[in-house]
Design a protein around this motif. Sequence first.
Motif, PDB file in Angstrom:
ATOM      1  N   ARG A   1      12.392  -0.307  -2.973  1.00 28.52           N
ATOM      2  CA  ARG A   1      11.430   0.150  -3.969  1.00 28.52           C
ATOM      3  C   ARG A   1      11.794  -0.399  -5.334  1.00 28.52           C
ATOM      4  NH1 ARG A   1      10.069   6.331  -2.602  1.00 28.52           N
ATOM      5  NH2 ARG A   1       9.771   6.331  -4.845  1.00 28.52           N
ATOM      6  N   PRO A   2      10.797  -0.702  -6.171  1.00 30.25           N
ATOM      7  CA  PRO A   2      11.092  -1.181  -7.525  1.00 30.25           C
ATOM      8  C   PRO A   2      11.741  -0.095  -8.361  1.00 30.25           C
ATOM      9  CG  PRO A   2       8.753  -0.757  -7.273  1.00 30.25           C
ATOM     10  CD  PRO A   2       9.361  -0.621  -5.909  1.00 30.25           C
ATOM     11  N   ALA A   3      12.527  -0.518  -9.330  1.00 33.19           N
ATOM     12  CA  ALA A   3      13.154   0.435 -10.245  1.00 33.19           C
ATOM     13  C   ALA A   3      12.070   1.119 -11.079  1.00 33.19           C
ATOM     14  CB  ALA A   3      14.138  -0.281 -11.154  1.00 33.19           C
ATOM     15  N   GLU A   4      12.257   2.398 -11.330  1.00 32.41           N
ATOM     16  CA  GLU A   4      11.272   3.159 -12.091  1.00 32.41           C
ATOM     17  C   GLU A   4      11.905   3.779 -13.332  1.00 32.41           C
ATOM     18  OE1 GLU A   4       8.519   5.733  -9.836  1.00 32.41           O
ATOM     19  OE2 GLU A   4       9.646   5.082  -8.070  1.00 32.41           O
ATOM     20  N   GLU A   5      11.092   3.893 -14.376  1.00 32.00           N
ATOM     21  CA  GLU A   5      11.519   4.603 -15.576  1.00 32.00           C
ATOM     22  C   GLU A   5      11.179   6.079 -15.437  1.00 32.00           C
ATOM     23  OE1 GLU A   5      10.036   3.005 -19.211  1.00 32.00           O
ATOM     24  OE2 GLU A   5      10.152   0.939 -18.506  1.00 32.00           O
ATOM     25  N   LEU A   6      11.883   6.913 -16.185  1.00 34.47           N
ATOM     26  CA  LEU A   6      11.525   8.319 -16.262  1.00 34.47           C
ATOM     27  C   LEU A   6      10.140   8.414 -16.883  1.00 34.47           C
ATOM     28  CD1 LEU A   6      12.559  11.231 -15.813  1.00 34.47           C
ATOM     29  CD2 LEU A   6      13.318  11.201 -18.192  1.00 34.47           C
TER      30      LEU A   6
ATOM     31  N   PHE B   1       5.845  12.253  -1.293  1.00 37.84           N
ATOM     32  CA  PHE B   1       5.768  11.845   0.112  1.00 37.84           C
ATOM     33  C   PHE B   1       4.798  10.691   0.337  1.00 37.84           C
ATOM     34  CE2 PHE B   1       6.837  16.505   0.783  1.00 37.84           C
ATOM     35  CZ  PHE B   1       8.179  16.258   1.030  1.00 37.84           C
ATOM     36  N   LEU B   2       4.071  10.293  -0.698  1.00 33.52           N
ATOM     37  CA  LEU B   2       3.059   9.253  -0.546  1.00 33.52           C
ATOM     38  C   LEU B   2       3.400   7.957  -1.275  1.00 33.52           C
ATOM     39  CD1 LEU B   2      -0.036  11.589  -0.919  1.00 33.52           C
ATOM     40  CD2 LEU B   2       0.460  10.167   1.080  1.00 33.52           C
ATOM     41  N   GLU B   3       4.352   7.999  -2.154  1.00 33.64           N
ATOM     42  CA  GLU B   3       4.677   6.814  -2.948  1.00 33.64           C
ATOM     43  C   GLU B   3       5.022   5.621  -2.051  1.00 33.64           C
ATOM     44  OE1 GLU B   3       6.354   8.062  -7.234  1.00 33.64           O
ATOM     45  OE2 GLU B   3       7.786   8.270  -5.600  1.00 33.64           O
ATOM     46  N   PHE B   4       4.426   4.481  -2.392  1.00 35.49           N
ATOM     47  CA  PHE B   4       4.655   3.193  -1.746  1.00 35.49           C
ATOM     48  C   PHE B   4       4.159   3.132  -0.302  1.00 35.49           C
ATOM     49  CE2 PHE B   4       7.717   3.639  -5.170  1.00 35.49           C
ATOM     50  CZ  PHE B   4       7.369   2.540  -5.939  1.00 35.49           C
ATOM     51  N   LYS B   5       3.342   4.101   0.083  1.00 35.99           N
ATOM     52  CA  LYS B   5       2.653   4.011   1.361  1.00 35.99           C
ATOM     53  C   LYS B   5       1.266   3.413   1.112  1.00 35.99           C
ATOM     54  CE  LYS B   5       4.980   7.950   3.515  1.00 35.99           C
ATOM     55  NZ  LYS B   5       4.827   9.262   4.193  1.00 35.99           N
ATOM     56  N   PRO B   6       0.832   2.413   1.863  1.00 40.76           N
ATOM     57  CA  PRO B   6      -0.493   1.821   1.650  1.00 40.76           C
ATOM     58  C   PRO B   6      -1.607   2.850   1.817  1.00 40.76           C
ATOM     59  CG  PRO B   6       0.843   0.410   3.057  1.00 40.76           C
ATOM     60  CD  PRO B   6       1.586   1.705   2.920  1.00 40.76           C
ATOM     61  N   GLY B   7      -2.620   2.760   0.961  1.00 43.24           N
ATOM     62  CA  GLY B   7      -3.753   3.676   1.028  1.00 43.24           C
ATOM     63  C   GLY B   7      -5.076   2.935   0.944  1.00 43.24           C
ATOM     64  N   ALA B   8      -6.106   3.530   1.507  1.00 37.76           N
ATOM     65  CA  ALA B   8      -7.444   2.943   1.444  1.00 37.76           C
ATOM     66  C   ALA B   8      -8.475   4.052   1.588  1.00 37.76           C
ATOM     67  CB  ALA B   8      -7.637   1.899   2.541  1.00 37.76           C
TER      68      ALA B   8
ATOM     69  N   LEU C   1     -11.806   8.180  -4.903  1.00 38.03           N
ATOM     70  CA  LEU C   1     -10.722   8.268  -3.937  1.00 38.03           C
ATOM     71  C   LEU C   1      -9.623   7.255  -4.226  1.00 38.03           C
ATOM     72  CD1 LEU C   1     -12.614   8.929  -0.578  1.00 38.03           C
ATOM     73  CD2 LEU C   1     -11.616  10.577  -2.177  1.00 38.03           C
ATOM     74  N   ASN C   2      -9.989   6.070  -4.677  1.00 39.86           N
ATOM     75  CA  ASN C   2      -8.978   5.059  -4.984  1.00 39.86           C
ATOM     76  C   ASN C   2      -8.063   5.491  -6.125  1.00 39.86           C
ATOM     77  OD1 ASN C   2      -9.309   2.985  -3.084  1.00 39.86           O
ATOM     78  ND2 ASN C   2     -11.081   2.187  -4.159  1.00 39.86           N
ATOM     79  N   LYS C   3      -8.561   6.334  -7.006  1.00 43.12           N
ATOM     80  CA  LYS C   3      -7.728   6.793  -8.131  1.00 43.12           C
ATOM     81  C   LYS C   3      -6.532   7.610  -7.642  1.00 43.12           C
ATOM     82  CE  LYS C   3     -10.941   6.689 -12.032  1.00 43.12           C
ATOM     83  NZ  LYS C   3     -12.034   5.912 -11.458  1.00 43.12           N
ATOM     84  N   TYR C   4      -6.688   8.307  -6.526  1.00 43.84           N
ATOM     85  CA  TYR C   4      -5.532   9.034  -5.993  1.00 43.84           C
ATOM     86  C   TYR C   4      -4.391   8.067  -5.689  1.00 43.84           C
ATOM     87  CZ  TYR C   4      -8.380  13.259  -5.341  1.00 43.84           C
ATOM     88  OH  TYR C   4      -9.174  14.359  -5.547  1.00 43.84           O
ATOM     89  N   PHE C   5      -4.724   6.905  -5.154  1.00 42.03           N
ATOM     90  CA  PHE C   5      -3.689   5.931  -4.795  1.00 42.03           C
ATOM     91  C   PHE C   5      -3.074   5.281  -6.034  1.00 42.03           C
ATOM     92  CE2 PHE C   5      -7.042   5.218  -1.343  1.00 42.03           C
ATOM     93  CZ  PHE C   5      -6.553   6.243  -0.550  1.00 42.03           C
TER      94      PHE C   5
ATOM     95  N   ILE D   1      -2.621   6.183  -9.037  1.00 44.60           N
ATOM     96  CA  ILE D   1      -1.725   6.942  -9.915  1.00 44.60           C
ATOM     97  C   ILE D   1      -0.567   7.560  -9.125  1.00 44.60           C
ATOM     98  CG2 ILE D   1      -3.546   7.434 -11.584  1.00 44.60           C
ATOM     99  CD1 ILE D   1      -3.686  10.281 -10.478  1.00 44.60           C
ATOM    100  N   THR D   2      -0.379   7.114  -7.886  1.00 43.09           N
ATOM    101  CA  THR D   2       0.680   7.666  -7.048  1.00 43.09           C
ATOM    102  C   THR D   2       1.587   6.568  -6.508  1.00 43.09           C
ATOM    103  OG1 THR D   2      -0.928   9.365  -6.393  1.00 43.09           O
ATOM    104  CG2 THR D   2       1.088   9.340  -5.170  1.00 43.09           C
ATOM    105  N   ASN D   3       1.580   5.408  -7.140  1.00 46.16           N
ATOM    106  CA  ASN D   3       2.431   4.297  -6.695  1.00 46.16           C
ATOM    107  C   ASN D   3       2.126   3.882  -5.257  1.00 46.16           C
ATOM    108  OD1 ASN D   3       4.013   3.359  -8.808  1.00 46.16           O
ATOM    109  ND2 ASN D   3       5.537   4.979  -8.578  1.00 46.16           N
ATOM    110  N   MET D   4       0.864   3.966  -4.871  1.00 43.14           N
ATOM    111  CA  MET D   4       0.480   3.565  -3.522  1.00 43.14           C
ATOM    112  C   MET D   4      -0.258   2.223  -3.569  1.00 43.14           C
ATOM    113  SD  MET D   4      -0.912   7.198  -1.985  1.00 43.14           S
ATOM    114  CE  MET D   4      -1.198   6.542  -0.339  1.00 43.14           C
ATOM    115  N   PRO D   5       0.200   1.214  -2.835  1.00 45.48           N
ATOM    116  CA  PRO D   5      -0.544  -0.044  -2.772  1.00 45.48           C
ATOM    117  C   PRO D   5      -1.924   0.192  -2.152  1.00 45.48           C
ATOM    118  CG  PRO D   5       1.655  -0.266  -1.796  1.00 45.48           C
ATOM    119  CD  PRO D   5       1.415   1.191  -2.012  1.00 45.48           C
ATOM    120  N   VAL D   6      -2.960  -0.296  -2.808  1.00 43.75           N
ATOM    121  CA  VAL D   6      -4.319  -0.140  -2.292  1.00 43.75           C
ATOM    122  C   VAL D   6      -4.648  -1.339  -1.402  1.00 43.75           C
ATOM    123  CG1 VAL D   6      -6.752   0.124  -2.880  1.00 43.75           C
ATOM    124  CG2 VAL D   6      -4.995   1.159  -4.333  1.00 43.75           C
TER     125      VAL D   6
END
Length: 202
Positions: free
Chosen positions: A189-194, A108-115, A132-136, A138-143
Amino acid sequence: MKVLLINGSPRQNGNTAFALSEAVKVFEGNQIQTEMVQIGTKPVQGCINCRHCKQHGVCVFKDELYLEILEKIQNCDALILGTPVYYAGANGSLCAVLDRIFYSVSRFLEFKPGAAIAVCRRGGAGAAFDRLNKYFTITNMPVVPSTYWNIVYGRLPGEAAQDKEGLQTVRNLARNMVWMLNSLDREKRPAEELQAVTNFVR
């Protein structure tokens, strides 16, 4: 659009809340809705790595705080985490619930901006900010960046109001988040690998 802000302080009207409120002013001035969750003072269950969430899509501990954040992250477009600094790090209660949220429902958080915003008396903010930035990252969230590290200084309630540079950094962060929200196309969204999961045991 809506930004979810999580106040990781047990104090509802402390310096962390004050710092987050500076960002809220910018969002409201740009017609972006905001919603804030308060961690509060109740005990917070940490992750026990039972992997229940990997089988059922939700944490085995369905406490009120977890369920509240779970509902709100599904309906937000960006996330800001605010924390006071305790022992050179982010508040343990905040990290306990974030470990469970990010591990169980990161979809539910992927590709949502985080700060992240860290509030401290004097030192340790860098480590809290980094945690806190590490949560973003490793979750495909733009910082979302700003013009300096998102750190506000203050010990007693209200002292954060005196940190003009820190509050300016928070406002610039919010402006950059507005710009990013208006620029990103989350449908493309960009293509992702398994995902490959390995360790270093031979």
